[in-house]
Design a protein around this motif. Structure first.
Motif, PDB file in Angstrom:
ATOM      1  N   TRP A   1       1.066  -1.135   0.386  1.00 40.51           N
ATOM      2  CA  TRP A   1       0.493   0.258  -0.007  1.00 40.51           C
ATOM      3  C   TRP A   1       0.612   1.412   0.163  1.00 40.51           C
ATOM      4  N   ALA A   2       1.900   1.698   0.649  1.00 49.59           N
ATOM      5  CA  ALA A   2       2.864   2.510   0.406  1.00 49.59           C
ATOM      6  C   ALA A   2       4.319   2.855  -0.867  1.00 49.59           C
ATOM      7  N   ILE A   3       4.099   3.709  -0.812  1.00 46.86           N
ATOM      8  CA  ILE A   3       5.293   4.496  -1.793  1.00 46.86           C
ATOM      9  C   ILE A   3       6.115   5.116  -0.403  1.00 46.86           C
ATOM     10  N   ARG A   4       7.820   5.028  -0.473  1.00 46.03           N
ATOM     11  CA  ARG A   4       8.755   5.457   0.227  1.00 46.03           C
ATOM     12  C   ARG A   4       9.778   6.378  -0.858  1.00 46.03           C
ATOM     13  N   CYS A   5      10.095   7.535  -0.240  1.00 43.12           N
ATOM     14  CA  CYS A   5      10.410   8.730  -1.565  1.00 43.12           C
ATOM     15  C   CYS A   5      11.845   8.696   0.249  1.00 43.12           C
ATOM     16  N   TYR A   6      13.294   8.912  -0.731  1.00 43.53           N
ATOM     17  CA  TYR A   6      14.311   8.303  -0.031  1.00 43.53           C
ATOM     18  C   TYR A   6      14.489  10.042  -0.414  1.00 43.53           C
ATOM     19  N   PHE A   7      15.462  11.087   0.394  1.00 42.97           N
ATOM     20  CA  PHE A   7      16.029  12.163   0.335  1.00 42.97           C
ATOM     21  C   PHE A   7      17.269  12.264   0.384  1.00 42.97           C
ATOM     22  N   PRO A   8      18.382  10.983  -0.003  1.00 49.55           N
ATOM     23  CA  PRO A   8      19.973  10.840   0.686  1.00 49.55           C
ATOM     24  C   PRO A   8      20.998  12.010   0.489  1.00 49.55           C
ATOM     25  N   LYS A   9      20.755  13.002   0.482  1.00 50.55           N
ATOM     26  CA  LYS A   9      21.670  14.307   0.018  1.00 50.55           C
ATOM     27  C   LYS A   9      21.118  15.480   1.772  1.00 50.55           C
ATOM     28  N   GLU A  10      20.098  14.944   2.034  1.00 47.44           N
ATOM     29  CA  GLU A  10      19.897  15.895   3.321  1.00 47.44           C
ATOM     30  C   GLU A  10      20.984  15.865   4.259  1.00 47.44           C
ATOM     31  N   PRO A  11      20.691  17.040   5.422  1.00 48.65           N
ATOM     32  CA  PRO A  11      21.949  16.976   6.266  1.00 48.65           C
ATOM     33  C   PRO A  11      21.798  15.437   6.393  1.00 48.65           C
ATOM     34  N   VAL A  12      20.325  15.358   7.488  1.00 47.92           N
ATOM     35  CA  VAL A  12      20.126  13.830   7.651  1.00 47.92           C
ATOM     36  C   VAL A  12      19.563  13.421   6.875  1.00 47.92           C
ATOM     37  N   PRO A  13      19.773  12.067   6.163  1.00 49.96           N
ATOM     38  CA  PRO A  13      19.498  11.137   5.204  1.00 49.96           C
ATOM     39  C   PRO A  13      17.575  11.002   5.521  1.00 49.96           C
ATOM     40  N   VAL A  14      16.761  11.440   5.075  1.00 46.81           N
ATOM     41  CA  VAL A  14      15.288  11.847   5.152  1.00 46.81           C
ATOM     42  C   VAL A  14      14.078   9.960   4.049  1.00 46.81           C
ATOM     43  N   PHE A  15      13.242   9.321   5.110  1.00 48.12           N
ATOM     44  CA  PHE A  15      12.626   8.381   4.740  1.00 48.12           C
ATOM     45  C   PHE A  15      10.857   9.066   4.704  1.00 48.12           C
ATOM     46  N   TRP A  16      10.033   9.756   3.737  1.00 46.91           N
ATOM     47  CA  TRP A  16       8.746   9.961   3.818  1.00 46.91           C
ATOM     48  C   TRP A  16       8.258   8.707   3.302  1.00 46.91           C
ATOM     49  N   ALA A  17       7.238   8.022   3.776  1.00 47.20           N
ATOM     50  CA  ALA A  17       6.200   6.704   3.302  1.00 47.20           C
ATOM     51  C   ALA A  17       4.984   7.251   3.315  1.00 47.20           C
ATOM     52  N   PHE A  18       4.026   6.931   2.183  1.00 52.21           N
ATOM     53  CA  PHE A  18       2.843   7.403   1.932  1.00 52.21           C
ATOM     54  C   PHE A  18       2.480   6.555   1.313  1.00 52.21           C
ATOM     55  N   GLY A  19       0.253   6.213   1.145  1.00 50.67           N
ATOM     56  CA  GLY A  19      -0.620   5.685   0.642  1.00 50.67           C
ATOM     57  C   GLY A  19      -0.213   5.715  -1.081  1.00 50.67           C
ATOM     58  N   ARG A  20       0.231   4.540  -1.896  1.00 46.04           N
ATOM     59  CA  ARG A  20       0.461   4.206  -2.546  1.00 46.04           C
ATOM     60  C   ARG A  20      -0.906   4.631  -3.578  1.00 46.04           C
ATOM     61  N   ASP A  21      -2.082   5.009  -3.385  1.00 50.10           N
ATOM     62  CA  ASP A  21      -3.785   5.666  -3.921  1.00 50.10           C
ATOM     63  C   ASP A  21      -3.242   6.621  -3.352  1.00 50.10           C
ATOM     64  N   LEU A  22      -2.979   7.551  -2.550  1.00 55.22           N
ATOM     65  CA  LEU A  22      -2.526   9.090  -2.420  1.00 55.22           C
ATOM     66  C   LEU A  22      -1.785  10.163  -3.205  1.00 55.22           C
ATOM     67  N   LEU A  23      -0.987   9.374  -3.704  1.00 59.76           N
ATOM     68  CA  LEU A  23      -0.021   9.469  -5.541  1.00 59.76           C
ATOM     69  C   LEU A  23      -0.415   9.287  -6.315  1.00 59.76           C
TER      70      LEU A  23
END
Length: 131
Positions: free
Chosen positions: A33-55
């Motif tokens: 059910w989830a999509i994950r976005c990874y932002f590797p270049k942030e000062p602290v790498p960040v993951f965001w997860a949200f619903g595939r249906d939301l996208l």
């Protein structure tokens, strides 16, 4: 073993400096059910997860309730507004709609919408809960 789909794209800040923000997108049949976005270049790498249906909904109209809001901007870009867990920060990022749509299409080929529950070992979940 879970299947994994990944894609890379660059998003841009909606306000402020228009620098590219590299993003890695992930979809796994282990959490269908989830999509994950990874932002590797942030000062602290960040993951965001949200619903595939939301996208999926956010590519065609305003979508979201809570920490993540997604909406089309101009036919070429989609706005993702991500609110921090404490509510003290918001990242508003513009992403190429075609990149998000292509990624979403790949996830739909792997797991059609509505078929996510077929991938879950519900008996195993219940056994783990009852331990």
């Amino acid at each position: 073993m879970a299947d994994l789909i990944t894609a890379r794209t660059a998003m841009r800040h909606h306000v402020g400096p228009r620098a590219d923000v590299p993003v890695e997108l992930y979809y796994s049949t282990g959490d269908p059910w989830a999509i994950r976005c990874y932002f590797p270049k942030e000062p602290v790498p960040v993951f965001w997860a949200f619903g595939r249906d939301l996208l999926a909904e956010g590519l065609v109209g305003p979508s979201g309730d809570g920490d993540v809001h997604i909406r089309p901007v101009d036919g070429r870009t989609t706005l993702l507004a991500l609110c921090g867990p404490t509510g003290d920060g918001i990242a508003a990022l513009r992403a190429p709609t075609r990149d998000l749509a292509a990624f979403l299409t790949r996830t739909h080929r792997l797991v059609p919408p509505g078929a996510e529950g077929e991938l879950v070992d519900w008996d195993g979940c219940i056994r783990r809960l009852l331990r």
